[in-house]
Design an enzyme around this catalytic site. Structure first.
Site, PDB file in Angstrom:
ATOM      1  N   ASP A   1      34.701  42.461  31.022  1.00 38.61           N
ATOM      2  CA  ASP A   1      35.857  42.704  32.158  1.00 38.61           C
ATOM      3  C   ASP A   1      35.991  44.104  32.366  1.00 38.61           C
TER       4      ASP A   1
ATOM      5  N   LEU B   1      31.725  37.291  35.063  1.00 41.94           N
ATOM      6  CA  LEU B   1      31.220  35.992  35.249  1.00 41.94           C
ATOM      7  C   LEU B   1      32.271  35.200  35.273  1.00 41.94           C
TER       8      LEU B   1
ATOM      9  N   ARG C   1      38.917  32.968  63.759  1.00 48.07           N
ATOM     10  CA  ARG C   1      38.958  34.064  62.825  1.00 48.07           C
ATOM     11  C   ARG C   1      37.442  34.945  63.314  1.00 48.07           C
TER      12      ARG C   1
ATOM     13  N   ASN D   1      33.950  34.038  38.012  1.00 42.57           N
ATOM     14  CA  ASN D   1      33.571  33.289  39.089  1.00 42.57           C
ATOM     15  C   ASN D   1      32.264  33.552  39.823  1.00 42.57           C
TER      16      ASN D   1
ATOM     17  N   LYS E   1      46.227  42.884  47.346  1.00 38.25           N
ATOM     18  CA  LYS E   1      45.557  44.007  48.294  1.00 38.25           C
ATOM     19  C   LYS E   1      46.353  45.091  49.046  1.00 38.25           C
TER      20      LYS E   1
ATOM     21  N   LEU F   1      36.506  27.502  54.924  1.00 36.71           N
ATOM     22  CA  LEU F   1      35.914  26.834  56.006  1.00 36.71           C
ATOM     23  C   LEU F   1      34.364  26.431  55.847  1.00 36.71           C
TER      24      LEU F   1
ATOM     25  N   ASN G   1      45.136  40.756  37.086  1.00 36.76           N
ATOM     26  CA  ASN G   1      43.474  41.095  37.098  1.00 36.76           C
ATOM     27  C   ASN G   1      43.362  41.991  38.304  1.00 36.76           C
TER      28      ASN G   1
ATOM     29  N   TYR H   1      29.929  37.133  45.088  1.00 35.98           N
ATOM     30  CA  TYR H   1      29.362  36.575  46.672  1.00 35.98           C
ATOM     31  C   TYR H   1      29.030  38.056  47.288  1.00 35.98           C
TER      32      TYR H   1
ATOM     33  N   ASN I   1      36.486  37.412  57.942  1.00 39.17           N
ATOM     34  CA  ASN I   1      35.796  36.215  56.961  1.00 39.17           C
ATOM     35  C   ASN I   1      34.420  36.355  56.679  1.00 39.17           C
TER      36      ASN I   1
ATOM     37  N   SER J   1      41.214  43.312  52.724  1.00 38.29           N
ATOM     38  CA  SER J   1      41.157  42.103  53.550  1.00 38.29           C
ATOM     39  C   SER J   1      41.955  42.177  54.865  1.00 38.29           C
TER      40      SER J   1
ATOM     41  N   TYR K   1      47.950  37.072  46.046  1.00 40.43           N
ATOM     42  CA  TYR K   1      46.811  37.495  46.359  1.00 40.43           C
ATOM     43  C   TYR K   1      46.627  38.573  47.638  1.00 40.43           C
TER      44      TYR K   1
HETATM   45  P1  NAD Z   1      33.643  36.540  44.156  1.00 39.24           P
HETATM   46  O1  NAD Z   1      34.590  35.716  43.212  1.00 39.24           O
HETATM   47  O2  NAD Z   1      32.485  35.947  44.648  1.00 39.24           O
HETATM   48  O3  NAD Z   1      33.273  37.828  43.452  1.00 39.24           O
HETATM   49  C1  NAD Z   1      34.235  38.664  42.565  1.00 39.24           C
HETATM   50  C2  NAD Z   1      33.560  38.746  41.466  1.00 39.24           C
HETATM   51  O4  NAD Z   1      34.195  39.499  40.117  1.00 39.24           O
HETATM   52  C3  NAD Z   1      33.160  37.522  40.456  1.00 39.24           C
HETATM   53  O5  NAD Z   1      31.798  37.415  40.264  1.00 39.24           O
HETATM   54  C4  NAD Z   1      33.874  37.593  39.164  1.00 39.24           C
HETATM   55  O6  NAD Z   1      33.107  37.077  38.104  1.00 39.24           O
HETATM   56  C5  NAD Z   1      34.266  39.064  39.058  1.00 39.24           C
HETATM   57  N1  NAD Z   1      35.423  39.073  38.414  1.00 39.24           N
HETATM   58  C6  NAD Z   1      36.770  39.136  38.559  1.00 39.24           C
HETATM   59  N2  NAD Z   1      37.635  39.620  37.979  1.00 39.24           N
HETATM   60  C7  NAD Z   1      36.545  40.736  37.197  1.00 39.24           C
HETATM   61  C8  NAD Z   1      36.913  41.478  36.192  1.00 39.24           C
HETATM   62  N3  NAD Z   1      38.189  41.706  35.837  1.00 39.24           N
HETATM   63  N4  NAD Z   1      35.985  42.219  35.483  1.00 39.24           N
HETATM   64  C9  NAD Z   1      34.704  41.924  35.945  1.00 39.24           C
HETATM   65  N5  NAD Z   1      34.625  40.885  36.909  1.00 39.24           N
HETATM   66  C10 NAD Z   1      35.445  40.304  37.309  1.00 39.24           C
HETATM   67  O7  NAD Z   1      34.433  37.033  45.531  1.00 39.24           O
HETATM   68  P2  NAD Z   1      34.051  37.841  46.790  1.00 39.24           P
HETATM   69  O8  NAD Z   1      34.143  36.923  47.943  1.00 39.24           O
HETATM   70  O9  NAD Z   1      32.700  38.353  46.388  1.00 39.24           O
HETATM   71  O10 NAD Z   1      35.108  38.898  46.878  1.00 39.24           O
HETATM   72  C11 NAD Z   1      34.761  40.368  46.475  1.00 39.24           C
HETATM   73  C12 NAD Z   1      36.135  41.051  46.717  1.00 39.24           C
HETATM   74  O11 NAD Z   1      36.241  41.083  48.039  1.00 39.24           O
HETATM   75  C13 NAD Z   1      37.347  40.622  46.252  1.00 39.24           C
HETATM   76  O12 NAD Z   1      37.947  41.758  45.702  1.00 39.24           O
HETATM   77  C14 NAD Z   1      37.962  39.779  47.218  1.00 39.24           C
HETATM   78  O13 NAD Z   1      39.357  39.724  47.199  1.00 39.24           O
HETATM   79  C15 NAD Z   1      37.522  40.730  48.439  1.00 39.24           C
HETATM   80  N6  NAD Z   1      37.668  39.794  49.562  1.00 39.24           N
HETATM   81  C16 NAD Z   1      36.876  38.727  49.773  1.00 39.24           C
HETATM   82  C17 NAD Z   1      37.034  37.858  51.013  1.00 39.24           C
HETATM   83  C18 NAD Z   1      36.221  36.739  51.199  1.00 39.24           C
HETATM   84  O14 NAD Z   1      36.844  35.783  51.782  1.00 39.24           O
HETATM   85  N7  NAD Z   1      35.209  36.383  50.195  1.00 39.24           N
HETATM   86  C19 NAD Z   1      37.675  38.556  52.037  1.00 39.24           C
HETATM   87  C20 NAD Z   1      38.626  39.754  51.985  1.00 39.24           C
HETATM   88  C21 NAD Z   1      38.395  40.376  50.666  1.00 39.24           C
HETATM   89  C1  WQD Z   2      39.584  29.793  57.888  1.00 39.57           C
HETATM   90  C2  WQD Z   2      39.938  28.747  59.206  1.00 39.57           C
HETATM   91  C3  WQD Z   2      41.605  27.079  58.330  1.00 39.57           C
HETATM   92  C4  WQD Z   2      39.066  24.941  55.397  1.00 39.57           C
HETATM   93  C5  WQD Z   2      41.322  33.227  53.752  1.00 39.57           C
HETATM   94  C6  WQD Z   2      42.209  33.924  52.879  1.00 39.57           C
HETATM   95  C7  WQD Z   2      42.358  35.495  53.363  1.00 39.57           C
HETATM   96  C8  WQD Z   2      40.818  35.919  53.302  1.00 39.57           C
HETATM   97  C9  WQD Z   2      39.988  35.336  54.070  1.00 39.57           C
HETATM   98  C10 WQD Z   2      40.465  37.339  51.316  1.00 39.57           C
HETATM   99  C11 WQD Z   2      41.679  28.462  59.133  1.00 39.57           C
HETATM  100  C12 WQD Z   2      40.511  26.270  58.923  1.00 39.57           C
HETATM  101  C13 WQD Z   2      39.532  25.856  56.524  1.00 39.57           C
HETATM  102  C14 WQD Z   2      39.045  23.690  55.887  1.00 39.57           C
HETATM  103  C15 WQD Z   2      39.885  24.050  58.161  1.00 39.57           C
HETATM  104  N1  WQD Z   2      40.252  36.194  52.101  1.00 39.57           N
HETATM  105  N2  WQD Z   2      40.070  25.306  57.759  1.00 39.57           N
HETATM  106  N3  WQD Z   2      39.504  23.178  57.133  1.00 39.57           N
HETATM  107  O1  WQD Z   2      42.365  31.157  56.375  1.00 39.57           O
HETATM  108  O2  WQD Z   2      41.087  33.114  57.163  1.00 39.57           O
HETATM  109  O3  WQD Z   2      41.693  33.227  55.227  1.00 39.57           O
HETATM  110  O4  WQD Z   2      39.964  34.037  53.880  1.00 39.57           O
HETATM  111  O5  WQD Z   2      41.014  38.182  51.304  1.00 39.57           O
HETATM  112  O6  WQD Z   2      43.116  36.127  52.495  1.00 39.57           O
HETATM  113  O7  WQD Z   2      43.467  33.279  53.065  1.00 39.57           O
HETATM  114  O8  WQD Z   2      39.908  31.604  55.624  1.00 39.57           O
HETATM  115  O9  WQD Z   2      38.165  29.919  55.400  1.00 39.57           O
HETATM  116  O10 WQD Z   2      40.403  29.398  54.156  1.00 39.57           O
HETATM  117  O11 WQD Z   2      40.084  29.424  56.896  1.00 39.57           O
HETATM  118  O12 WQD Z   2      40.183  23.882  59.374  1.00 39.57           O
HETATM  119  O13 WQD Z   2      38.796  22.709  55.036  1.00 39.57           O
HETATM  120  O14 WQD Z   2      39.453  27.414  58.962  1.00 39.57           O
HETATM  121  O15 WQD Z   2      42.656  26.279  58.661  1.00 39.57           O
HETATM  122  O16 WQD Z   2      42.143  28.368  60.383  1.00 39.57           O
HETATM  123  P1  WQD Z   2      41.514  32.179  56.080  1.00 39.57           P
HETATM  124  P2  WQD Z   2      39.751  29.971  55.507  1.00 39.57           P
END
Ligand code: NAD
Ligand code: WQD
Length: 335
Positions: A59, A34, A232, A36, A154, A201, A100, A12, A180, A125, A150
């Site tokens: 990987d 791939l 958020r 995810n 981080k 969400l 991982n 993403y 977020n 995060s 998780y």
């Molecule tokens: P995502 O799952 O869409 O993207 C991660 C990608 O990494 C996927 O395409 C997956 O196939 C690939 N992947 C996982 N492990 C791998 C490996 N060992 N080797 C090669 N490819 C691998 O997730 P995202 O939302 O794009 O998140 C990207 C980063 O941001 C992650 O580190 C995640 O923890 C961090 N992050 C995401 C959020 C969020 O809410 N989306 C918030 C804070 C931090």
């Molecule tokens: C947002 C709000 C829920 C779904 C997660 C990870 C965190 C970080 C960001 C990666 C909350 C509410 C949700 C639903 C709802 N990711 N909600 N109904 O909780 O901020 O955090 O993403 O690092 O580590 O935990 O995000 O999108 O899950 O929730 O009411 O069906 O939406 O309670 O208040 P969150 P979220």
């Protein structure tokens, strides 16, 4: 043109960052197993950018593959997105997450050291802050014990980076603490691809509006917030992607053995109910929702103080919550 390795670049946030890197004149090289994401993201990236992208399926814990990549391309830096991110799953399968998320960072760092690749941007995060006492959170806000394996990965990854930089390994690192991420590329060609039932969400909102889910449950409306639902900081993924480009440029100006951390959010908090009503309004579509019980372990409210990233990286968000929710819906409609 500088080659930047993007681990997890089919995901993403990585895919949107690839677009922004190309626009800024970098050449992204993607490695993704791939696990995810889907290969068709690469075609979509080519449609958006008009450029053929270099992609390695594999990987990033596979050191031999990394060596192959560096023998084929001179790498100027790495943006390390690859990780597993499902908080709930991490509590059930912690080893999968430690293996991982820590394993991939350790492999990448070892590789960078050996190949003398200096610059790294790491995906951290806001989860490292837990529920802070004082809002908004600055980068100096103390980190708390992680609520999930998780979240702990981080925190540990940040610690590994600090220790490595202290050891004078010659690298320069920025950790970006994302709030977020929401939204999608305005073209609707790439976006978030939640596998199974979304835990987050906005994907749940869009799938409910699309009729894929019968109803959305709002997890609690009796919190101490303006409407009782949680707060958020929802940041458009294009703005988030742009922060990586700014971080890379800034790293290029630093001395060796540099580490810093930046919040990436809008600086505004919105409640869950505000997200739903804003989504309905901008997209002129109803979201069937009910108020349910609180979700265990939920943070009540958090949003970013963005003064540091604004002033140091000259990064400002340019998309509103309305833009984010419009783009998320446009993307959902293509699925
Ligand atoms: P995502 O799952 O869409 O993207 C991660 C990608 O990494 C996927 O395409 C997956 O196939 C690939 N992947 C996982 N492990 C791998 C490996 N060992 N080797 C090669 N490819 C691998 O997730 P995202 O939302 O794009 O998140 C990207 C980063 O941001 C992650 O580190 C995640 O923890 C961090 N992050 C995401 C959020 C969020 O809410 N989306 C918030 C804070 C931090
Ligand atoms: C947002 C709000 C829920 C779904 C997660 C990870 C965190 C970080 C960001 C990666 C909350 C509410 C949700 C639903 C709802 N990711 N909600 N109904 O909780 O901020 O955090 O993403 O690092 O580590 O935990 O995000 O999108 O899950 O929730 O009411 O069906 O939406 O309670 O208040 P969150 P979220």
């Amino acid at each position: 043109m500088k080659n930047i390795l993007i681990t997890g670049g089919a995901g993403y946030i990585g895919s949107h960052t690839a677009v922004q890197l190309i626009e800024a004149g970098f050449n992204p090289i993607i490695i993704d197993d791939l696990s995810n994401s889907e290969e068709k993201v690469l075609d979509r990236l080519e449609e958006i950018t008009g450029r053929k992208l270099t992609f390695y399926k594999g990987d990033c814990i596979d050191r031999a593959l990394l060596d192959k990549i560096s023998s084929e391309h001179q790498l100027a830096g790495v943006i390390h997105f690859a990780a597993f991110k499902a908080v709930g799953e991490s509590t059930l399968q912690p080893l999968k997450y430690y293996q991982n998320n820590l394993g991939s960072l350790l492999t990448i760092l070892d590789f960078m050291k050996e190949k003398e690749i200096k610059d790294l941007v790491f995906s951290s995060s806001c989860t490292v802050y837990g529920q802070p006492d004082i809002l908004p959170v600055t980068e100096a806000t103390p980190r708390q014990d992680a609520e999930s394996p998780y979240g702990n990965t981080k925190k540990i990854c940040e610690d590994i980076l600090v220790d490595l930089v202290k050891s004078q390994a010659g690298i320069r690192v920025i950790s970006l603490r994302y709030f977020n991420p929401v939204g999608a590329h305005p073209s609707g060609k790439i976006g978030e691809l939640p596998i199974g039932t979304p835990a987050n969400l906005v994907p749940f909102v869009t799938q409910t509006a699309a009729g894929i889910r019968e109803k959305l449950t709002v997890f609690g409306d009796d919190y101490d917030t303006i409407d009782g639902s949680c707060v958020r900081d929802f940041i458009h993924v294009m703005d988030l992607a742009d922060a990586h480009v700014k971080a890379l440029a800034y790293l290029g100006e630093q001395q060796d053995d540099f580490y810093d951390v930046f919040n990436v959010g809008t600086g505004n908090g919105n409640t869950v109910l505000e997200v739903i009503t804003t989504f309905e309004k901008v997209n002129e579509v109803k979201v069937n929702y009910v108020i349910g019980a609180r979700r265990a372990g939920d943070i009540v409210k958090i949003w970013a103080d963005t003064a540091k990233i604004n002033s140091v990286l000259n990064w400002y968000p340019s998309y509103s919550l309305e833009d984010s929710l419009r783009d998320s819906w446009n993307w959902q409609k293509t699925l």
